[in-house]
Scaffold this active site. Structure first.
Site, PDB file in Angstrom:
ATOM      1  CG  ASP A   7      -2.074   0.842   1.299  1.00 26.17           C
ATOM      2  OD1 ASP A   7      -3.195   0.646   1.211  1.00 26.17           O
ATOM      3  OD2 ASP A   7      -1.815   2.170   1.147  1.00 26.17           O
ATOM      4  CD  GLN A  40     -14.736  -0.389  -2.336  1.00 25.32           C
ATOM      5  OE1 GLN A  40     -15.778  -0.494  -1.993  1.00 25.32           O
ATOM      6  NE2 GLN A  40     -14.238  -0.800  -3.427  1.00 25.32           N
ATOM      7  CG  HIS A  68      -8.735  -2.940  -2.263  1.00 31.25           C
ATOM      8  ND1 HIS A  68      -9.624  -2.117  -2.827  1.00 31.25           N
ATOM      9  CD2 HIS A  68      -8.580  -2.221  -1.192  1.00 31.25           C
ATOM     10  CE1 HIS A  68     -10.042  -1.225  -2.224  1.00 31.25           C
ATOM     11  NE2 HIS A  68      -9.205  -1.031  -1.191  1.00 31.25           N
ATOM     12  CG  HIS A  93      -6.820  -2.870   3.271  1.00 33.37           C
ATOM     13  ND1 HIS A  93      -6.173  -1.732   2.973  1.00 33.37           N
ATOM     14  CD2 HIS A  93      -8.027  -2.827   2.518  1.00 33.37           C
ATOM     15  CE1 HIS A  93      -6.749  -0.719   2.430  1.00 33.37           C
ATOM     16  NE2 HIS A  93      -8.076  -1.260   1.960  1.00 33.37           N
TER      17      HIS A  93
HETATM   18  P1  5GP Z   1      -9.690   1.663   0.342  1.00 37.25           P
HETATM   19  O1  5GP Z   1      -9.743   2.912   1.096  1.00 37.25           O
HETATM   20  O2  5GP Z   1     -10.365   1.808  -0.720  1.00 37.25           O
HETATM   21  O3  5GP Z   1     -10.137   0.408   1.190  1.00 37.25           O
HETATM   22  O4  5GP Z   1      -8.158   1.440   0.210  1.00 37.25           O
HETATM   23  C1  5GP Z   1      -7.588   1.771  -0.974  1.00 37.25           C
HETATM   24  C2  5GP Z   1      -5.988   1.859  -0.724  1.00 37.25           C
HETATM   25  O5  5GP Z   1      -5.386   2.068  -1.875  1.00 37.25           O
HETATM   26  C3  5GP Z   1      -5.325   2.821   0.423  1.00 37.25           C
HETATM   27  O6  5GP Z   1      -5.231   2.297   1.615  1.00 37.25           O
HETATM   28  C4  5GP Z   1      -4.556   3.697  -0.469  1.00 37.25           C
HETATM   29  O7  5GP Z   1      -3.282   3.991   0.439  1.00 37.25           O
HETATM   30  C5  5GP Z   1      -3.974   2.586  -1.321  1.00 37.25           C
HETATM   31  N1  5GP Z   1      -3.534   3.295  -2.704  1.00 37.25           N
HETATM   32  C6  5GP Z   1      -4.266   4.221  -3.374  1.00 37.25           C
HETATM   33  N2  5GP Z   1      -3.743   4.640  -4.392  1.00 37.25           N
HETATM   34  C7  5GP Z   1      -2.700   3.710  -4.835  1.00 37.25           C
HETATM   35  C8  5GP Z   1      -1.689   3.588  -5.451  1.00 37.25           C
HETATM   36  O8  5GP Z   1      -1.619   4.287  -6.585  1.00 37.25           O
HETATM   37  N3  5GP Z   1      -0.577   2.587  -5.135  1.00 37.25           N
HETATM   38  C9  5GP Z   1      -0.968   1.914  -4.050  1.00 37.25           C
HETATM   39  N4  5GP Z   1       0.338   0.959  -4.059  1.00 37.25           N
HETATM   40  N5  5GP Z   1      -1.569   1.793  -3.324  1.00 37.25           N
HETATM   41  C10 5GP Z   1      -2.589   2.781  -3.371  1.00 37.25           C
END
Ligand code: 5GP
Ligand code: ZN
Length: 114
Positions: free
Chosen positions: A32, A94, A100, A102
């Site tokens: 991440d 999200q 995805h 984590h």
């Molecule tokens: P969500 O909040 O949708 O559950 O998680 C999205 C995750 O994607 C976040 O923890 C954020 O840090 C990660 N993320 C967003 N954009 C990128 C990216 O371009 N590269 C990587 N490696 N992680 C990303």
């Protein structure tokens, strides 16, 4: 939403760089960008699915979770434990609409009291 303009589809295609820690024919895992724990890995299916709410393939979901457990085991986190999170839609926090998982590890996690 389709995979067009999806940042995780771009990561799968290699158009956005990422630090891959695992990949097979169905999924990839990478660090991440904004880690919330000493180890914070995202595991995603290669096939675009918007969210857990839109998932319908039990075998693919099962494979994804087993891959997460396998990565955790290989990295030595099974004994102390780790946290698996699937944020879903807006109240779930999200922000990227490509399903995805984590994988968070390397520190204890506790739910807030109350
Ligand atoms: P969500 O909040 O949708 O559950 O998680 C999205 C995750 O994607 C976040 O923890 C954020 O840090 C990660 N993320 C967003 N954009 C990128 C990216 O371009 N590269 C990587 N490696 N992680 C990303
Ligand atoms: Zn996508």
């Amino acid at each position: 939403m389709s995979g067009e303009n999806c940042i995780f589809c771009k990561i799968i295609a290699g158009h956005i760089p990422s630090k891959r820690v695992f990949e097979d024919d169905k999924s990839i895992a990478f660090d991440d960008l904004n880690p919330q724990a000493p180890t914070h890995i995202l595991l995603i299916p290669r096939e675009h699915v918007d969210s857990l709410d839109k998932a319908s393939n039990a075998e693919e979901l099962g494979d994804l979770l087993l891959a997460a457990a396998s990565i955790a085991r290989e990295k030595g986190f099974a004994e102390n434990g780790y946290r698996i999170v699937i944020n879903t839609n807006s109240d779930g926090g999200q922000t990227v609409f490509h399903l995805h998982v984590h994988l968070l590890a390397g520190r204890p996690f506790v739910f807030p009291p109350g």
